[in-house]
Write an enzyme that holds these catalytic residues in place. Structure first.
Site, short mmCIF file in Angstrom:
data_model
loop_
_atom_site.label_atom_id
_atom_site.label_comp_id
_atom_site.label_asym_id
_atom_site.label_seq_id
_atom_site.Cartn_x
_atom_site.Cartn_y
_atom_site.Cartn_z
N GLY A 84 2.71 -11.82 12.09
CA GLY A 84 1.43 -11.27 11.65
C GLY A 84 1.48 -10.56 10.31
O GLY A 84 0.51 -10.60 9.56
N ARG A 85 2.60 -9.90 10.01
CA ARG A 85 2.66 -9.18 8.74
C ARG A 85 2.55 -10.15 7.56
O ARG A 85 1.96 -9.82 6.54
CB ARG A 85 3.97 -8.39 8.65
CG ARG A 85 3.98 -7.15 9.55
CD ARG A 85 5.35 -6.49 9.57
NE ARG A 85 5.39 -5.32 10.42
CZ ARG A 85 5.47 -5.34 11.74
NH1 ARG A 85 5.51 -6.51 12.36
NH2 ARG A 85 5.51 -4.22 12.45
N SER A 86 3.13 -11.34 7.70
CA SER A 86 3.02 -12.33 6.63
C SER A 86 1.58 -12.79 6.47
O SER A 86 1.09 -12.96 5.34
CB SER A 86 3.92 -13.54 6.93
OG SER A 86 5.28 -13.16 6.93
#
Length: 541
Positions: free
Chosen positions: A267-269
């Protein structure tokens, strides 16, 4: 007692105002440093601990709620297995088992010392989390009770040497008119934390990679520096980077529509891509919206996570709030000083490393050790390094002789400057941040951009060697900027060498995992950086 010094150089054009002596010097006053100091004392050594801030309230642990890898013996097999794939199979079961056992024993000691673990309705104490303020307050009390000398607000700036090797360290006392101090010690534990590049993450502005620089100047090497590009989700305009509760979050665009994939392990990407496109990203802990027991537990586990919302009149379970990503570098990464054996020794005799200053690849591989794993590593590596440092110190200098302490030339203090404009610490810090914080360089990695940034950073190092000094900042910031610059160069040098995607290291130009690179990278050097495969860490190849 007085120390004999070779004054071929003077620290900030002064003699040392305070000269002290101990068997063991611990640099850093977080959990790893305090465990090291206590354990060294229990093993018969005299100890001095120096902290850049106030021991007990500075660093990443002190202001936060922290999970702990506290696992009963019958559950440890599954706990270890769950980490191995995430870390790219670079961790070692032997080390994981040792950390789990030592953490279990030391957390139980915290209970015996009076730490207020919460008790459920069945009278069972829950020991898988620690509140930083209470935890570190207790550790400081234990240091004081053990009569360990603490130098608060006394950042170390360099290590000291004699003809036999490591012999102490020197620095300044920032709340005492920058009085200079020097400590003679037979062994040193570096527990100064990781490097968050002054990104304003909560508790991390004292974590600038200083220990990495000291160790490298002494001749030690590092490991896992490619796994140092951690970014944490945080509410916009907030410094709190606790991310565990985003497991219960939905992420949306400004219009309220769902951002696909933002709530997954990658998710951070996804969030980074949206932010880099100029889009706003919002979060809401709506998956816990109707579970009031869970909400109550969350507030008990990490009260400061909710304090930021309470102050702004936001109910994060009912309301959406804008988020961003804040760079945490090696603090939530796994890279750090390489340790060579079970005592947490470095390759330099008498020098030990613990906590985030040391590599956490041994238990985390290439995936973030943030939270409970880093907490367990700090407890256990602090214990082992303190024990070993005491034994080394007491064996090495049994008669407690004074030693003639000398200094090395180090960037920012006593390099021979050439004529020209001075490069200030604040200026250099901004130049380094410009290369390490952008998502499109450090998170989404590829050869062209890594090479370009590394060239810039290498040129900055050459300039720093001849021009870095006190221009727009004090000597502490000068050395911090040098440490951040060195850390960034180690990171990108290792990232270029690992031509695959593994753990948190994502290469756009090498998106697959290469089984032949299932081993660790050792990074060393300052002027010329070398990166080599560790032939002793091959796993299942």
């Amino acid at each position: 007692m007085s120390l004999e010094f070779d004054h071929s150089y003077k620290l900030a054009n002064q003699n040392y105002d305070v000269s002290l002596k101990a068997d063991v010097l611990v640099i850093g006053g977080g959990p790893a440093g305090t465990w090291a100091a206590l354990t060294a004392t229990e093993n018969g050594a005299s100890v001095i601990l120096v902290d850049k801030g106030y021991c007990g309230s500075s660093g990443a642990t002190a202001p936060s709620g922290n999970g702990v890898w506290y696992i009963p013996e019958d559950q440890r097999g599954e706990a270890m297995k769950s980490r191995e794939a995430l870390g790219g199979y670079l961790s070692e079961r032997k080390w994981m088992e040792r950390v789990l056992q030592r953490t279990f024993e030391n957390v139980n000691r915290l209970d015996e010392w009076g730490y207020p673990f919460p008790i459920d309705e069945h009278g069972v104490k829950h020991k898988r989390s620690l509140q930083g303020p209470e935890y570190m307050r207790l550790m400081r009390r234990k240091l004081n009770k053990a009569k360990i000398k603490i130098l608060d607000h006394s950042p170390a700036l360099e290590l000291l040497y004699d003809g036999y090797g490591i012999a102490g360290a020197a620095g300044v006392q920032t709340q005492e008119n920058n009085q200079t101090w020097a400590v003679q010690a037979n062994s040193i534990v570096i527990a100064s934390g990781g490097c968050a590049f002054l990104s304003k993450a909560l508790g991390c502005n004292v974590l600038t990679g200083d220990g990495y620089l000291f160790a490298s100047e002494a001749g030690a090497d590092l490991s896992g520096m490619e796994f140092s590009n951690a970014y944490a989700i945080t509410p916009k305009y907030s410094s709190i980077t606790k991310t565990a509760f985003y497991e219960w979050a939905s992420f949306t665009y400004e219009d309220g529509s769902i951002i696909e994939g933002a709530g997954s392990k990658r998710g951070r990407s996804v969030i980074a891509k949206k932010l880099s496109e100029g889009q706003k990203v919002f979060a809401q802990l709506d998956k816990a919206q109707n579970d009031h027991d869970l909400q109550k537990y969350m507030r008990i586990a990490q009260p400061n996570f909710f304090l930021q919302f309470d102050r702004m009149g936001i109910n994060p379970f009912e309301d959406r709030f804008e988020v961003t990503l804040r760079f945490e570098g090696t603090v939530r990464g796994t890279g750090g000083i390489r340790i060579t054996d079970e005592t947490c020794a470095t390759s330099v005799p008498g020098l030990f490393a613990a906590g985030d200053a040391a590599t956490r690849e041994l238990i985390c591989g290439g995936f973030t050790g943030g939270g409970s794993y880093n907490a367990a590593w700090a407890i256990s590596s602090g214990y082992w390094s303190g024990e070993a440092a005491a034994k080394y110190a007491l064996t090495y200098n049994r008669n407690n002789h004074d030693r003639t302490l000398t200094r090395k030339q180090v960037v920012g203090i006593n390099e021979h400057h050439t004529p020209g404009e001075t490069l200030g610490g604040n200026e250099l810090t901004k130049l380094v941040q410009a290369e390490v914080t952008p998502y499109n360089v450090n998170l989404f990695r590829a050869e062209e951009k890594l090479t370009s940034s590394l060239l810039t950073l290498n040129n900055l190092w050459k300039e720093a060697k001849s021009h870095l000094g006190e221009k727009d900042s004090d000597l502490v910031r000068v050395r911090e900027s040098a440490a951040m610059l060195a850390t960034s160069r180690w990171m990108y040098s290792a990232a270029l060498q690992r031509t695959e995607t593994r753990g948190m290291h994502k290469r756009l130009d090498f998106p697959k995992t290469d089984d032949h690179q299932q081993r660790r990278l050792i990074t060393s050097g300052l002027d010329e950086i070398q990166v080599n495969w560790d032939s002793h860490s091959l796993v299942n190849i």
